[in-house]
Design a protein around this motif. Structure first.
Motif, PDB file in Angstrom:
ATOM      1  N   MET A   9       0.222  -0.916   0.014  1.00  0.00           N
ATOM      2  CA  MET A   9      -0.360  -0.083   0.089  1.00  0.00           C
ATOM      3  C   MET A   9       0.658   0.728   0.031  1.00  0.00           C
ATOM      4  O   MET A   9       0.299   2.587  -0.774  1.00  0.00           O
ATOM      5  N   GLY A  10       1.786   1.070   0.953  1.00  0.00           N
ATOM      6  CA  GLY A  10       2.668   2.241   0.655  1.00  0.00           C
ATOM      7  C   GLY A  10       3.675   2.251  -0.768  1.00  0.00           C
ATOM      8  O   GLY A  10       3.728   3.969  -0.420  1.00  0.00           O
ATOM      9  N   ASN A  11       3.377   1.937  -1.457  1.00  0.00           N
ATOM     10  CA  ASN A  11       4.619   1.994  -2.462  1.00  0.00           C
ATOM     11  C   ASN A  11       3.164   2.248  -3.764  1.00  0.00           C
ATOM     12  O   ASN A  11       3.574   3.242  -4.958  1.00  0.00           O
ATOM     13  N   LYS A  12       2.041   1.645  -3.621  1.00  0.00           N
ATOM     14  CA  LYS A  12       0.562   2.751  -4.027  1.00  0.00           C
ATOM     15  C   LYS A  12       0.552   3.976  -4.165  1.00  0.00           C
ATOM     16  O   LYS A  12       0.211   5.050  -4.969  1.00  0.00           O
ATOM     17  N   LEU A  13       0.625   4.260  -2.707  1.00  0.00           N
ATOM     18  CA  LEU A  13       0.390   5.757  -2.197  1.00  0.00           C
ATOM     19  C   LEU A  13       1.741   6.774  -2.534  1.00  0.00           C
ATOM     20  O   LEU A  13       0.961   7.395  -3.458  1.00  0.00           O
ATOM     21  N   LYS A  14       2.855   6.068  -2.721  1.00  0.00           N
ATOM     22  CA  LYS A  14       3.984   7.297  -3.269  1.00  0.00           C
ATOM     23  C   LYS A  14       4.141   6.566  -4.883  1.00  0.00           C
ATOM     24  O   LYS A  14       3.702   8.538  -5.289  1.00  0.00           O
ATOM     25  N   LEU A  15       3.464   5.551  -5.332  1.00  0.00           N
ATOM     26  CA  LEU A  15       3.305   6.009  -6.876  1.00  0.00           C
ATOM     27  C   LEU A  15       2.485   7.389  -7.575  1.00  0.00           C
ATOM     28  O   LEU A  15       2.316   8.054  -8.184  1.00  0.00           O
ATOM     29  N   TYR A  16       0.835   7.207  -6.387  1.00  0.00           N
ATOM     30  CA  TYR A  16      -0.403   8.116  -6.815  1.00  0.00           C
ATOM     31  C   TYR A  16       0.358   9.362  -6.675  1.00  0.00           C
ATOM     32  O   TYR A  16       0.248  10.511  -7.048  1.00  0.00           O
ATOM     33  N   ILE A  17       0.720  10.032  -5.403  1.00  0.00           N
ATOM     34  CA  ILE A  17       1.579  11.086  -4.836  1.00  0.00           C
ATOM     35  C   ILE A  17       2.376  11.708  -5.795  1.00  0.00           C
ATOM     36  O   ILE A  17       2.653  12.729  -6.858  1.00  0.00           O
ATOM     37  N   LYS A  18       3.394  10.924  -6.467  1.00  0.00           N
ATOM     38  CA  LYS A  18       4.300  11.241  -7.748  1.00  0.00           C
ATOM     39  C   LYS A  18       3.828  11.440  -8.925  1.00  0.00           C
ATOM     40  O   LYS A  18       3.875  12.104  -9.275  1.00  0.00           O
ATOM     41  N   ASN A  19       2.047  11.085  -9.373  1.00  0.00           N
ATOM     42  CA  ASN A  19       2.126  11.184 -10.749  1.00  0.00           C
ATOM     43  C   ASN A  19       1.355  12.088 -10.335  1.00  0.00           C
ATOM     44  O   ASN A  19       1.595  13.284 -11.758  1.00  0.00           O
ATOM     45  N   LEU A  20       0.200  12.748  -9.226  1.00  0.00           N
ATOM     46  CA  LEU A  20       0.050  13.957  -8.996  1.00  0.00           C
ATOM     47  C   LEU A  20       0.764  15.329  -9.253  1.00  0.00           C
ATOM     48  O   LEU A  20       0.589  16.479  -9.850  1.00  0.00           O
ATOM     49  N   HIS A  21       2.261  14.274  -8.088  1.00  0.00           N
ATOM     50  CA  HIS A  21       2.967  15.498  -7.713  1.00  0.00           C
ATOM     51  C   HIS A  21       3.708  16.428  -9.673  1.00  0.00           C
ATOM     52  O   HIS A  21       3.432  17.373 -10.438  1.00  0.00           O
ATOM     53  N   GLU A  22       4.297  15.100 -10.415  1.00  0.00           N
ATOM     54  CA  GLU A  22       4.020  15.408 -11.643  1.00  0.00           C
ATOM     55  C   GLU A  22       2.701  15.618 -12.843  1.00  0.00           C
ATOM     56  O   GLU A  22       3.556  16.550 -13.687  1.00  0.00           O
ATOM     57  N   PHE A  23       1.835  15.822 -12.115  1.00  0.00           N
ATOM     58  CA  PHE A  23       0.807  16.539 -13.038  1.00  0.00           C
ATOM     59  C   PHE A  23       0.650  17.917 -13.252  1.00  0.00           C
ATOM     60  O   PHE A  23       0.144  18.549 -13.840  1.00  0.00           O
ATOM     61  N   LEU A  24       0.265  18.157 -11.364  1.00  0.00           N
ATOM     62  CA  LEU A  24       0.306  19.163 -11.646  1.00  0.00           C
ATOM     63  C   LEU A  24       1.659  20.178 -11.755  1.00  0.00           C
ATOM     64  O   LEU A  24       1.041  21.398 -12.134  1.00  0.00           O
ATOM     65  N   ASP A  25       2.585  19.902 -11.660  1.00  0.00           N
ATOM     66  CA  ASP A  25       3.880  20.421 -11.734  1.00  0.00           C
ATOM     67  C   ASP A  25       4.352  20.534 -13.375  1.00  0.00           C
ATOM     68  O   ASP A  25       4.412  21.791 -13.642  1.00  0.00           O
ATOM     69  N   SER A  26       3.619  19.998 -14.165  1.00  0.00           N
ATOM     70  CA  SER A  26       3.110  20.112 -15.368  1.00  0.00           C
ATOM     71  C   SER A  26       2.766  21.457 -16.028  1.00  0.00           C
ATOM     72  O   SER A  26       3.282  21.725 -16.676  1.00  0.00           O
ATOM     73  N   GLY A  27       1.990  22.068 -15.033  1.00  0.00           N
ATOM     74  CA  GLY A  27       1.511  23.143 -15.372  1.00  0.00           C
ATOM     75  C   GLY A  27       0.482  22.624 -16.706  1.00  0.00           C
ATOM     76  O   GLY A  27      -0.314  23.889 -16.973  1.00  0.00           O
ATOM     77  N   LYS A  28      -0.424  22.155 -16.868  1.00  0.00           N
ATOM     78  CA  LYS A  28      -1.599  21.660 -17.592  1.00  0.00           C
ATOM     79  C   LYS A  28      -2.836  22.075 -17.311  1.00  0.00           C
ATOM     80  O   LYS A  28      -2.716  22.311 -15.510  1.00  0.00           O
ATOM     81  N   ILE A  29      -3.788  22.683 -17.756  1.00  0.00           N
ATOM     82  CA  ILE A  29      -4.731  23.231 -16.950  1.00  0.00           C
ATOM     83  C   ILE A  29      -6.270  21.943 -16.867  1.00  0.00           C
ATOM     84  O   ILE A  29      -5.968  21.295 -17.946  1.00  0.00           O
ATOM     85  N   ILE A  30      -6.853  21.895 -16.131  1.00  0.00           N
ATOM     86  CA  ILE A  30      -7.380  20.875 -16.000  1.00  0.00           C
ATOM     87  C   ILE A  30      -9.066  21.230 -16.763  1.00  0.00           C
ATOM     88  O   ILE A  30      -9.478  22.183 -16.657  1.00  0.00           O
ATOM     89  N   ASP A  31      -9.259  20.521 -17.373  1.00  0.00           N
ATOM     90  CA  ASP A  31     -10.351  20.541 -18.036  1.00  0.00           C
ATOM     91  C   ASP A  31     -11.271  20.538 -17.571  1.00  0.00           C
ATOM     92  O   ASP A  31     -11.819  21.075 -17.442  1.00  0.00           O
ATOM     93  N   ASP A  32     -12.045  19.376 -16.361  1.00  0.00           N
ATOM     94  CA  ASP A  32     -12.796  20.142 -15.135  1.00  0.00           C
ATOM     95  C   ASP A  32     -12.726  19.349 -14.181  1.00  0.00           C
ATOM     96  O   ASP A  32     -11.930  18.416 -13.293  1.00  0.00           O
ATOM     97  N   PRO A  33     -12.139  20.768 -13.224  1.00  0.00           N
ATOM     98  CA  PRO A  33     -11.697  21.038 -12.588  1.00  0.00           C
ATOM     99  C   PRO A  33     -12.659  20.222 -10.842  1.00  0.00           C
ATOM    100  O   PRO A  33     -12.576  19.969 -10.194  1.00  0.00           O
TER     101      PRO A  33
END
Length: 134
Positions: free
Chosen positions: A1-25
């Motif tokens: 579970m810890g690895n799954k949470l870390k991966l989710y956070i990593k992917n979310l960080h990458e998405f938020l740091d990419s500066g992409k606009i969220i279509d449906d916030p």
């Protein structure tokens, strides 16, 4: 579970740091809240398990003080060796949930009028959590 949470956070960080606009916030924030609730539940269950495991370990230690024996000592050592990974796992879950709170606050700052109920939005932005190491 810890690895799954870390991966989710990593992917979310990458998405938020990419500066992409969220279509449906609104949908994004609702999904993030749902994910936070899942991890809060997971964290709570592991808190109960870790706490009960610690109580059993201390109980064996107290019995061992009054009735010293090699089997009790072996049981105590085994419980102690197992308790340390439980504590580490709970620590990962706790910090991960705190990190998700910070990310939710960031999304709320970027999209303040996304239609999520006000009770779900923190009143203060102040949680400081160190990022996970890769």
């Amino acid at each position: 579970m810890g690895n799954k949470l870390k991966l989710y956070i990593k992917n979310l960080h990458e998405f938020l740091d990419s500066g992409k606009i969220i279509d449906d916030p609104e949908a994004f924030k609702v999904e993030l809240l749902r994910e936070i609730q899942f991890w809060q539940h997971e964290r709570f269950i592991h808190l109960i398990v870790t706490f009960l495991f610690a109580i059993v370990t201390v109980a064996v230690l107290l019995v061992m003080v009054f009735y010293a024996s090699i089997p009790l000592f072996a049981l105590f050592v085994m419980l102690l060796v197992l308790l340390l990974p439980y504590i580490k796992h709970y620590y990962i879950l706790e910090n991960g949930v705190q990190t998700l709170y910070v990310m939710y606050e960031e999304v709320t700052r970027r999209y303040p009028k996304a239609g999520v109920p006000d009770v779900c939005v923190p009143t203060e932005y102040g949680v400081k959590v160190a990022p996970f190491k890769k």
